[in-house]
Design a protein around this motif. Sequence first.
Motif, PDB file in Angstrom:
ATOM      1  N   GLU A 239       0.848  -1.200   0.000  1.00 47.14           N
ATOM      2  CA  GLU A 239       0.000   0.000   0.000  1.00 47.14           C
ATOM      3  C   GLU A 239       0.883   1.250   0.000  1.00 47.14           C
ATOM      4  OE1 GLU A 239      -3.879   1.857   2.346  1.00 47.14           O
ATOM      5  OE2 GLU A 239      -2.896   0.041   3.093  1.00 47.14           O
ATOM      6  N   LYS A 240       1.953   1.228   0.778  1.00 47.87           N
ATOM      7  CA  LYS A 240       2.881   2.359   0.780  1.00 47.87           C
ATOM      8  C   LYS A 240       3.583   2.486  -0.576  1.00 47.87           C
ATOM      9  CE  LYS A 240       3.904   2.113   5.755  1.00 47.87           C
ATOM     10  NZ  LYS A 240       4.955   1.837   6.772  1.00 47.87           N
ATOM     11  N   ARG A 241       3.902   1.345  -1.168  1.00 51.66           N
ATOM     12  CA  ARG A 241       4.591   1.355  -2.456  1.00 51.66           C
ATOM     13  C   ARG A 241       3.735   1.958  -3.556  1.00 51.66           C
ATOM     14  NH1 ARG A 241       7.024  -4.781  -1.815  1.00 51.66           N
ATOM     15  NH2 ARG A 241       9.104  -4.192  -1.021  1.00 51.66           N
ATOM     16  N   ILE A 242       2.461   1.576  -3.602  1.00 55.29           N
ATOM     17  CA  ILE A 242       1.617   2.081  -4.686  1.00 55.29           C
ATOM     18  C   ILE A 242       1.326   3.566  -4.498  1.00 55.29           C
ATOM     19  CG2 ILE A 242      -0.649   1.512  -3.698  1.00 55.29           C
ATOM     20  CD1 ILE A 242      -1.448   0.626  -6.562  1.00 55.29           C
ATOM     21  N   VAL A 243       1.251   4.003  -3.248  1.00 59.43           N
ATOM     22  CA  VAL A 243       1.070   5.434  -2.991  1.00 59.43           C
ATOM     23  C   VAL A 243       2.278   6.214  -3.516  1.00 59.43           C
ATOM     24  CG1 VAL A 243       0.961   7.182  -1.171  1.00 59.43           C
ATOM     25  CG2 VAL A 243      -0.493   5.149  -1.031  1.00 59.43           C
ATOM     26  N   ALA A 244       3.452   5.610  -3.415  1.00 60.33           N
ATOM     27  CA  ALA A 244       4.676   6.269  -3.874  1.00 60.33           C
ATOM     28  C   ALA A 244       4.900   6.121  -5.381  1.00 60.33           C
ATOM     29  CB  ALA A 244       5.881   5.692  -3.120  1.00 60.33           C
ATOM     30  N   GLY A 249       5.693   5.158 -14.117  1.00 58.91           N
ATOM     31  CA  GLY A 249       6.997   5.106 -13.459  1.00 58.91           C
ATOM     32  C   GLY A 249       7.376   3.696 -13.057  1.00 58.91           C
ATOM     33  N   THR A 250       8.394   3.582 -12.197  1.00 61.33           N
ATOM     34  CA  THR A 250       8.884   2.284 -11.745  1.00 61.33           C
ATOM     35  C   THR A 250       9.183   2.367 -10.254  1.00 61.33           C
ATOM     36  OG1 THR A 250      11.268   2.700 -12.015  1.00 61.33           O
ATOM     37  CG2 THR A 250      10.030   2.039 -13.989  1.00 61.33           C
ATOM     38  N   TRP A 251       9.627   1.210  -9.706  1.00 61.29           N
ATOM     39  CA  TRP A 251      10.001   1.199  -8.298  1.00 61.29           C
ATOM     40  C   TRP A 251      11.242   2.059  -8.043  1.00 61.29           C
ATOM     41  CZ3 TRP A 251      14.883  -0.660  -8.318  1.00 61.29           C
ATOM     42  CH2 TRP A 251      15.246  -1.604  -9.295  1.00 61.29           C
ATOM     43  N   ARG A 252      11.917   2.483  -9.087  1.00 56.35           N
ATOM     44  CA  ARG A 252      13.077   3.363  -8.901  1.00 56.35           C
ATOM     45  C   ARG A 252      12.662   4.745  -8.384  1.00 56.35           C
ATOM     46  NH1 ARG A 252      14.579   0.872 -14.007  1.00 56.35           N
ATOM     47  NH2 ARG A 252      16.276  -0.629 -13.684  1.00 56.35           N
ATOM     48  N   ASP A 253      11.363   5.048  -8.485  1.00 53.25           N
ATOM     49  CA  ASP A 253      10.865   6.338  -7.989  1.00 53.25           C
ATOM     50  C   ASP A 253      10.664   6.331  -6.472  1.00 53.25           C
ATOM     51  OD1 ASP A 253      10.624   7.253 -10.659  1.00 53.25           O
ATOM     52  OD2 ASP A 253       8.664   6.295 -10.846  1.00 53.25           O
ATOM     53  N   TRP A 254      10.739   5.169  -5.829  1.00 53.92           N
ATOM     54  CA  TRP A 254      10.402   5.055  -4.415  1.00 53.92           C
ATOM     55  C   TRP A 254      11.560   5.475  -3.501  1.00 53.92           C
ATOM     56  CZ3 TRP A 254       8.757  -0.800  -4.602  1.00 53.92           C
ATOM     57  CH2 TRP A 254       7.597  -0.935  -5.392  1.00 53.92           C
ATOM     58  N   ASP A 255      11.177   5.678  -2.258  1.00 54.84           N
ATOM     59  CA  ASP A 255      12.170   5.784  -1.197  1.00 54.84           C
ATOM     60  C   ASP A 255      12.887   4.435  -1.121  1.00 54.84           C
ATOM     61  OD1 ASP A 255      13.195   5.353   1.590  1.00 54.84           O
ATOM     62  OD2 ASP A 255      12.378   7.357   1.901  1.00 54.84           O
ATOM     63  N   PRO A 256      14.211   4.421  -0.992  1.00 54.65           N
ATOM     64  CA  PRO A 256      14.966   3.160  -0.955  1.00 54.65           C
ATOM     65  C   PRO A 256      14.445   2.160   0.068  1.00 54.65           C
ATOM     66  CG  PRO A 256      16.472   5.005  -1.165  1.00 54.65           C
ATOM     67  CD  PRO A 256      15.097   5.597  -0.945  1.00 54.65           C
ATOM     68  N   LYS A 257      13.812   2.644   1.143  1.00 53.80           N
ATOM     69  CA  LYS A 257      13.291   1.740   2.173  1.00 53.80           C
ATOM     70  C   LYS A 257      12.158   0.860   1.657  1.00 53.80           C
ATOM     71  CE  LYS A 257      14.450   4.844   6.000  1.00 53.80           C
ATOM     72  NZ  LYS A 257      13.903   5.636   7.132  1.00 53.80           N
ATOM     73  N   LEU A 258      11.509   1.297   0.564  1.00 52.64           N
ATOM     74  CA  LEU A 258      10.376   0.545   0.026  1.00 52.64           C
ATOM     75  C   LEU A 258      10.781  -0.464  -1.042  1.00 52.64           C
ATOM     76  CD1 LEU A 258       7.737   3.412  -0.370  1.00 52.64           C
ATOM     77  CD2 LEU A 258       7.848   1.678   1.434  1.00 52.64           C
ATOM     78  N   VAL A 259      11.982  -0.327  -1.559  1.00 51.30           N
ATOM     79  CA  VAL A 259      12.427  -1.191  -2.664  1.00 51.30           C
ATOM     80  C   VAL A 259      12.633  -2.616  -2.168  1.00 51.30           C
ATOM     81  CG1 VAL A 259      14.244  -1.595  -4.373  1.00 51.30           C
ATOM     82  CG2 VAL A 259      13.494   0.739  -3.862  1.00 51.30           C
ATOM     83  N   ALA A 260      12.111  -3.586  -2.939  1.00 53.89           N
ATOM     84  CA  ALA A 260      12.268  -4.996  -2.588  1.00 53.89           C
ATOM     85  C   ALA A 260      13.742  -5.384  -2.642  1.00 53.89           C
ATOM     86  CB  ALA A 260      11.462  -5.866  -3.548  1.00 53.89           C
TER      87      ALA A 260
END
Length: 366
Positions: A239-244, A249-260
């Motif tokens: 849920e936090k990931r999709i909000v971000a 875009g891609t998961w590269r847009d996330w805060d590093p703490k959210l990256v798998a």
Amino acid sequence: MTRARNSQALRPASRRKNSRAPEASVVDVFCGAGGLSHGFVQRGFQIAAGIDVDEACRYAFEHNNKAPLVRRDITEVTAADIEKLFVPGRVRVLVGCAPCQPFSTYNQKNDDPKWQLLGRFGDLVAEVLPDVVSMENVPRLLDFKEGKIFQAFVDKLKANDYEVAYDVLYGPDYGLAQTRSRLVLLASRLGPIALPKKTHKKQHRTVRQEIGKLPEISHGEADAADPLHRASRLSPKNEKRIVASKPGGTWRDWDPKLVAQCHTVETGKTYSSVYGRMEWDHPSPTITTQFFGFGNGRFGHPEQTRALSLREGALLQGFPRSYQFVRPGARVQFKAIGRLIGNAVPVKLGYAIAGAVRQHLEALEA
């Protein structure tokens, strides 16, 4: 020796003036939930029957296409079995989409017995000699085992007096709001047959046009008026990931703490086509059998905090909103229905194929 051509097939029965339905009978092999058949139904064809080994297909195929499902393994189906399904005196159309998983880029095994199913379909064509044949599969079939499997299929058709046309068709060019490409073959013993012409070359349909007006729902919830408009539940982290996540875009847009963790190692850094949101004003990515899961591809809703609902996946596959996949009151199972939807021939591509077949048959009567 090639069997003599059916004289009735060479001269399709005349139709009443302005009749909507071609005088043809269609049997759909590997019919699944009925995506290809429904495209033919929308073009006015009568579906004589569908054949599939999966019992889960029965309700969706029969209810929406008003035709019986014959549950049989294609390796056990005989020419006589298919012959008796066709309506006597009508042009016989045999269509089929052998399971594409063996030819998929995701499948690295060359010993999958399913690859033999296309050969079996070719054998049935040679034994039944329907007037028109349609085959649909993944583009990689042209290269699989150096293209020998597909070429053998084409050679068998030509040896039995079929005129053959095939090419890779891009879904959005035919009104599908999904970047799906498929290998389509048409063949006829009645004369030359052409592939469908592009209908949306300049303006492709978009995700917004296809699903933008559906009621808003949250993850883990369903629309009270449509049980299929149901979204899978997200874990707290997803849920936090999709909000971000940003549309496109891609998961590269996330805060590093959210990256798998798998995406932080060298081998996982290139896998960016997961955990993404779709974009409203573009076609969707290819709908797979796992489209209802946020982490399975770019299947996040463009704006709501959830992955696609089952109904949204079906709409992006070209199914009309009224298409039913489960009996009223039956339990809606994500994996089972997702498989039916993701494995289906997109209805709008089926509609284009059926249009080409209809045009071919009508030209014979002109």
